[in-house]
Design an enzyme around this catalytic site. Sequence first.
Site, PDB file in Angstrom:
ATOM      1  N   LYS A 485       0.866  -1.171   0.000  1.00 59.47           N
ATOM      2  CA  LYS A 485       0.000   0.000   0.000  1.00 59.47           C
ATOM      3  C   LYS A 485       0.903   1.221   0.000  1.00 59.47           C
ATOM      4  CE  LYS A 485      -1.934  -1.829   3.675  1.00 59.47           C
ATOM      5  NZ  LYS A 485      -3.366  -1.873   3.451  1.00 59.47           N
ATOM      6  N   ARG A 486       0.345   2.392  -0.334  1.00 56.58           N
ATOM      7  CA  ARG A 486       1.213   3.556  -0.375  1.00 56.58           C
ATOM      8  C   ARG A 486       1.861   3.754   0.990  1.00 56.58           C
ATOM      9  NH1 ARG A 486      -1.633   8.306   1.414  1.00 56.58           N
ATOM     10  NH2 ARG A 486      -3.836   7.852   1.746  1.00 56.58           N
ATOM     11  N   LYS A 491      -0.299   4.232   7.931  1.00 57.92           N
ATOM     12  CA  LYS A 491      -0.409   2.830   7.502  1.00 57.92           C
ATOM     13  C   LYS A 491       0.617   1.943   8.216  1.00 57.92           C
ATOM     14  CE  LYS A 491      -2.476   3.927   3.011  1.00 57.92           C
ATOM     15  NZ  LYS A 491      -3.739   3.182   3.061  1.00 57.92           N
ATOM     16  N   THR A 596      -9.056  -1.295   0.552  1.00 58.06           N
ATOM     17  CA  THR A 596      -9.641  -2.243  -0.407  1.00 58.06           C
ATOM     18  C   THR A 596      -8.681  -3.385  -0.706  1.00 58.06           C
ATOM     19  OG1 THR A 596      -8.940  -0.743  -2.178  1.00 58.06           O
ATOM     20  CG2 THR A 596     -11.263  -0.675  -1.544  1.00 58.06           C
ATOM     21  N   LYS A 600      -9.156  -7.668  -1.479  1.00 58.92           N
ATOM     22  CA  LYS A 600      -8.531  -8.468  -2.542  1.00 58.92           C
ATOM     23  C   LYS A 600      -7.797  -9.664  -1.940  1.00 58.92           C
ATOM     24  CE  LYS A 600      -7.971  -4.138  -4.963  1.00 58.92           C
ATOM     25  NZ  LYS A 600      -7.086  -2.993  -5.125  1.00 58.92           N
TER      26      LYS A 600
END
Length: 752
Positions: A485-486, A491, A596, A600
Site C-alpha cells: 500500500k502507499r 499505515k 480495499t 482483494k
Amino acid sequence: MGRSLTNTVYNLGLEGEYADALRQLGYDMEKVADAERDAALGNGGLGRLAACFLDSIATLDLPGWGYGIRYKYGMFKQVLKNGYQAEQPDIWLTSGNPWEIRRDGLRFEVGFGGRVERKKDGNKEVTVWTPSEKVWAQAYDNPIPGFSTPTTSNLRLWDAQPISEFDLGAFNAGDYDRAMLDRERAEAISAVLYPNDSTPEGKELRLKQQYFFVCASLQDVLSRFKATHGTKFELLPDKACFQLNDTHPTIAVAELMRLLVDVEGLDWDAAWTITTKCLNYTNHTVMPEALEKWPVKVMAKMLPRHMEIIEVINEGWTKWLGGHLKELKAEERAKRISAMSIIHENPWNKEEMLVNMAYLAVVGSSAVNGVAAIHSNIVKDEILNDFYQIFPSKFQNKTNGVTPRRWLAWCNPELASLITETLGSNEWINDTEKLSALRAHASDPTFQKKWAAVKHAKKEKLAALIKKIHGDSVNTNALFDIQIKRIHEYKRQYLNVLSIIWRYKQLKKMTPEQRKKAVPRVCLIGGKAASAYDMAKRIIRLVTAVGDVINKDPETKDLLSLYFLPDYNVTLAETIIPAAELSQHISTAGTEASGTSNMKFQMNGCLIIGTWDGANIEIAEETGVDNVFVFGVRADEINQLRKERKNFKTDPRWDEIMKDIEGGMFGDKDYFKPLVDSVNNMKVGNDWFLVANDFAAYLDAQEEVDKVYKDQSEWLRRSIMYTAGSGKFSSDRTIREYAEDIWHVKPSRPAA
C-alpha cells in the site's frame, strides 16, 4: 486501471478463442499481455476503487461513466537507488495507448485567472468572467466492457492542449521560449498526477488540474443533455447525477452554478436547487491533508468567478444556519456558524483565509457517504458532526468493494477453476454471495490439499518475480507475509519493519535446533512514498537497509527475508495477492477509511493481521472474528492515548530496537534519526500514530500467526473461510447500493 488486454478478453468471454488466434499467429497470450504497460492514471486505493466501480457499473448494465485526466507521465515510476526511493517519469504513452479513442470533434474550453465584470444584458445584470489563460480539454474515450453482458461503459479522459499551438510572431522576434509558452502551460496540466504542492506554483497546478477535468466533464454532460432536452434544466437532476469522488472534484459545486447562472442564464435559486440535487459527495479519508482547504488568495487568483460564487454560497448558508439555530444563545450560535463556515480562518496562520472543500461539498450535495461502517460513523460523529446534526438524512454508508473479475477470477484462474469445480458453476463471479457455500468444504482434507496446491503454485510464481527483481531465491515453503500500500505513517509500515527486526534478533539468539522449530517467513513490502513526503521515504530506506542485513545473513536467510518491491502497481498486485498467505492492514485505529487491498487478499484466501479499523472490522464479521489476527487500541481510545503518549512507558523490546537503529545496526544512522525521534515520547505530538502503544500487542499477534501456521490444517481452514466470507466485498454490491440509494438509476441492458 492496470492493463486492459487480459481483463477485456476475459470480460468478453473470449479467452479461449483469443489465445488460439494468437497461437496461430505465433504469439503466446501471456507474453503479449506482459508487453502492455500499466495505464498511469491513478494511485493507491482511491484510484483502484474507481476502476473497480467502472467494471461493476458496466457489468450491472448501469448507465454510468467515469471521468478523469489523461496523465502523460502518471504519478512517477519508482526506482531504488542504493536503497532510496527515486522518482522517474512514468512514460507509458510512448507507443500510444491502443485502448483509447481520440474524439477529435469533442473538446471544451477551460479558463483560468483573469477578471470578473458585471454587464447589462437588456434589463438584466449579468456576470462575465474573462479568463487570462485558456486551454482545450480534448476527449479520449476508453471502453470498459462488462462481464457476461453487451454493456460497455466508458472512461472519458481529458488531455490539456493549447488554444494557440505556436506563437510564430514571438518565434520570429527571437523569443523562442514565449513562442512555446502556451503549449508548455497547457501540457503541464495533464502531465503528472499529484504534482508536488509544497510550493505556491505546485498548489496552483493542483487546483488547475482539479478544475480542468471538472469543468470539461460538466460541460460534456450539459452538452449531451441540451442536445436532447434543450434548456429544460429543471429535468437535469432526473437525467444526470455526479458522484464527487473525495474532495478533489468538489469545485464542481461552484462550476455547475457558474454554468447554470452565467452561461445558461438561470436565476440563482433555481440553479442552486438543480445543483444540490445533481451532486453527491463521497468522503474517502480522515487524513487532514486530503480534506482539502484552498487558500482564498489562490482560489481568487486562479478561479476568481468561482471564489465569488463560493462567497455567495457561504453567505446564504451561514444566513440560513443562523435562522436554523435561532434557539441557541447568541454566543453559542455565532460559534457554531463560525465552525461550519465554508470560508474560515487558517488556525495555523491567522492572516490567511481558507475555502474548506469538504464543507462546500456537504452543503452543495444531496447525499454524503463514508466507505466503511466505522468510517461513516467517524464522518458523522467527528469530521462532519456539526453538519450531521443539521442534515442527518444526508449521511449514508457505502462500504467499498472490489471487482471479483480482475481480483479473483482473472488474476487467480487456478483458484477460480477450483471454486467453479467445487460449486458446480461459475455463477459466483457475478454473484459472490455464492462463495459462502465454500464454508462446507473448509475442513475437508481433500479440498484443503487442492487449495494448498493452488496457493503454492502462486507462491512459486511470486518467488520467480522476486528473483527477477532482486536476484535472490526465496524459500517457497515459508509463510509469505505481505504489506502493499502507499507508504504513509498512518499505515505503519514502520511498525511492520520493527517487528521484523525483533524477529531477526530472536532468530540470531536461537540454537540450530531451536531454529528448526521456527516458522520461516518471506516478508514483502511495496508502495510509493509521495515525492515530497520525507518521513515516508525514510521508512522505505529502513525497509531496504534491514533487508540488506537479514537477506545476507547465512545463519537465518532461509528463515527470514525482507524485500521491498519497487514501483508497486496493479500488475504487480495481480502476482502478489494470489500468493499471499498473511497480509498486513495495521493502520492506527480510526485512520483508514476502508482499505480495499484487504478485500482483494481476503478473496484470494489470505489471512489478515490488522487493527480494528476500516473494512477490517466488516471482513472479520464476515469471515469470523476468531479467524483474524486482531490487535491494538480501538478508535475511541485514540484521542486520550495521544494526550497521554508523552508519559507512556515503552516496552523494553521497543527500546532495544530503537537503540539498534540509532547505533547503526542497519547503517545510515543519521538518516534514520528523524524516524527514531518521530516515535519517541520526548515531546507532545510525537508518535501521533501510536506505533509504540501497539507494538507489544502486535508482537503477540505475530506469535499467534506462527502458532496457527504450524497447524496447516487450521491455517487452510481459515484461508478457505476468508474466500467464503468475501461475498459482501464485491464492488457489484457497493454499486447496487449507490444506484438504489443515491443515484436512483436502474439497469439498462442494450440489445445483444
